[in-house]
Design a protein around this motif. Structure first.
Motif, PDB file in Angstrom:
ATOM      1  N   PHE A 252       0.805  -1.207   0.000  1.00 24.47           N
ATOM      2  CA  PHE A 252       0.000   0.000   0.000  1.00 24.47           C
ATOM      3  C   PHE A 252       0.845   1.267   0.000  1.00 24.47           C
ATOM      4  CE2 PHE A 252      -2.670  -3.192   2.124  1.00 24.47           C
ATOM      5  CZ  PHE A 252      -3.725  -3.212   1.222  1.00 24.47           C
ATOM      6  N   ALA A 253       2.145   1.129   0.163  1.00 26.12           N
ATOM      7  CA  ALA A 253       3.009   2.295   0.262  1.00 26.12           C
ATOM      8  C   ALA A 253       3.469   2.807  -1.103  1.00 26.12           C
ATOM      9  CB  ALA A 253       4.230   1.959   1.112  1.00 26.12           C
ATOM     10  N   THR A 254       3.173   2.099  -2.163  1.00 29.16           N
ATOM     11  CA  THR A 254       3.598   2.555  -3.477  1.00 29.16           C
ATOM     12  C   THR A 254       2.693   3.676  -3.953  1.00 29.16           C
ATOM     13  OG1 THR A 254       2.209   0.946  -4.606  1.00 29.16           O
ATOM     14  CG2 THR A 254       4.461   0.278  -4.092  1.00 29.16           C
ATOM     15  N   GLY A 255       3.232   4.564  -4.736  1.00 30.70           N
ATOM     16  CA  GLY A 255       2.401   5.647  -5.258  1.00 30.70           C
ATOM     17  C   GLY A 255       3.231   6.876  -5.552  1.00 30.70           C
ATOM     18  N   SER A 256       2.561   8.012  -5.579  1.00 31.65           N
ATOM     19  CA  SER A 256       3.211   9.243  -6.018  1.00 31.65           C
ATOM     20  C   SER A 256       3.794  10.045  -4.866  1.00 31.65           C
ATOM     21  CB  SER A 256       2.184  10.096  -6.771  1.00 31.65           C
ATOM     22  OG  SER A 256       1.145  10.472  -5.891  1.00 31.65           O
ATOM     23  N   GLY A 257       3.984   9.492  -3.736  1.00 33.34           N
ATOM     24  CA  GLY A 257       4.630  10.229  -2.655  1.00 33.34           C
ATOM     25  C   GLY A 257       3.846  10.237  -1.368  1.00 33.34           C
ATOM     26  N   GLY A 258       2.707   9.660  -1.328  1.00 33.00           N
ATOM     27  CA  GLY A 258       1.984   9.571  -0.070  1.00 33.00           C
ATOM     28  C   GLY A 258       0.789  10.502   0.003  1.00 33.00           C
ATOM     29  N   ILE A 259       0.291  10.640   1.193  1.00 33.75           N
ATOM     30  CA  ILE A 259      -0.906  11.429   1.453  1.00 33.75           C
ATOM     31  C   ILE A 259      -0.489  12.834   1.862  1.00 33.75           C
ATOM     32  CG2 ILE A 259      -2.947  11.599   2.911  1.00 33.75           C
ATOM     33  CD1 ILE A 259      -2.766   8.547   3.248  1.00 33.75           C
ATOM     34  N   ASP A 260      -1.169  13.835   1.329  1.00 33.26           N
ATOM     35  CA  ASP A 260      -0.892  15.221   1.685  1.00 33.26           C
ATOM     36  C   ASP A 260      -1.580  15.543   3.011  1.00 33.26           C
ATOM     37  OD1 ASP A 260      -0.162  17.872   1.669  1.00 33.26           O
ATOM     38  OD2 ASP A 260      -1.817  18.473   0.354  1.00 33.26           O
ATOM     39  N   VAL A 261      -0.797  15.766   4.052  1.00 28.96           N
ATOM     40  CA  VAL A 261      -1.340  16.052   5.376  1.00 28.96           C
ATOM     41  C   VAL A 261      -1.091  17.495   5.794  1.00 28.96           C
ATOM     42  CG1 VAL A 261      -1.168  13.664   6.172  1.00 28.96           C
ATOM     43  CG2 VAL A 261       0.758  15.198   6.473  1.00 28.96           C
ATOM     44  N   SER A 262      -0.722  18.355   4.867  1.00 25.56           N
ATOM     45  CA  SER A 262      -0.393  19.733   5.222  1.00 25.56           C
ATOM     46  C   SER A 262      -1.596  20.474   5.788  1.00 25.56           C
ATOM     47  CB  SER A 262       0.171  20.469   4.009  1.00 25.56           C
ATOM     48  OG  SER A 262      -0.777  20.474   2.963  1.00 25.56           O
ATOM     49  N   GLY A 263      -2.797  20.176   5.301  1.00 25.00           N
ATOM     50  CA  GLY A 263      -4.001  20.824   5.830  1.00 25.00           C
ATOM     51  C   GLY A 263      -4.244  20.474   7.290  1.00 25.00           C
ATOM     52  N   ALA A 264      -4.078  19.192   7.624  1.00 28.07           N
ATOM     53  CA  ALA A 264      -4.274  18.758   9.010  1.00 28.07           C
ATOM     54  C   ALA A 264      -3.208  19.335   9.925  1.00 28.07           C
ATOM     55  CB  ALA A 264      -4.255  17.233   9.082  1.00 28.07           C
ATOM     56  N   VAL A 265      -1.988  19.409   9.441  1.00 28.71           N
ATOM     57  CA  VAL A 265      -0.902  19.975  10.245  1.00 28.71           C
ATOM     58  C   VAL A 265      -1.144  21.455  10.500  1.00 28.71           C
ATOM     59  CG1 VAL A 265       1.568  20.496  10.248  1.00 28.71           C
ATOM     60  CG2 VAL A 265       0.781  18.255   9.506  1.00 28.71           C
ATOM     61  N   ALA A 266      -1.612  22.177   9.490  1.00 31.77           N
ATOM     62  CA  ALA A 266      -1.916  23.600   9.659  1.00 31.77           C
ATOM     63  C   ALA A 266      -3.057  23.802  10.640  1.00 31.77           C
ATOM     64  CB  ALA A 266      -2.260  24.216   8.313  1.00 31.77           C
ATOM     65  N   LEU A 267      -4.068  22.944  10.577  1.00 30.97           N
ATOM     66  CA  LEU A 267      -5.205  23.041  11.499  1.00 30.97           C
ATOM     67  C   LEU A 267      -4.761  22.792  12.934  1.00 30.97           C
ATOM     68  CD1 LEU A 267      -8.312  23.322  11.755  1.00 30.97           C
ATOM     69  CD2 LEU A 267      -8.406  20.841  11.596  1.00 30.97           C
ATOM     70  N   ILE A 268      -3.953  21.783  13.157  1.00 30.81           N
ATOM     71  CA  ILE A 268      -3.443  21.490  14.497  1.00 30.81           C
ATOM     72  C   ILE A 268      -2.560  22.630  14.992  1.00 30.81           C
ATOM     73  CG2 ILE A 268      -1.930  19.952  15.811  1.00 30.81           C
ATOM     74  CD1 ILE A 268      -3.013  17.675  14.025  1.00 30.81           C
ATOM     75  N   GLY A 269      -1.751  23.183  14.119  1.00 33.32           N
ATOM     76  CA  GLY A 269      -0.913  24.324  14.487  1.00 33.32           C
ATOM     77  C   GLY A 269      -1.737  25.537  14.862  1.00 33.32           C
TER      78      GLY A 269
END
Length: 72
Positions: A23-40
């Motif tokens: 399941f780890a193959t792909g174009s670089g993973g999941i974009d979590v920048s939105g969640a990180v910004a929200l937590i910040g």
């Protein structure tokens, strides 16, 4: 029966370990920048709530210690 359960447990762990990289193959993973910004963004609010809950508890414990020192 215990040996069988242990063997099943190890088999499940081994199968999960081997299957997970598929399941780890792909174009670089999941974009979590939105969640990180929200937590910040809510860090200050969470800190304020934590301080508001901790201050009365610390005051209560300090009062208990002082009361115990006076009346002991």
């Amino acid at each position: 029966m215990k040996r069988f359960n242990k063997a099943v447990k190890y088999g499940v762990v081994l199968a999960a370990t081997v299957a997970a990289p598929a399941f780890a193959t792909g174009s670089g993973g999941i974009d979590v920048s939105g969640a990180v910004a929200l937590i910040g963004g809510i860090t200050a609010a969470v800190t304020a709530v934590g301080a508001a809950k901790l201050a009365p508890a610390a005051t209560s414990v300090a009062f208990k210690w002082v009361k115990g020192a006076i009346f002991s």
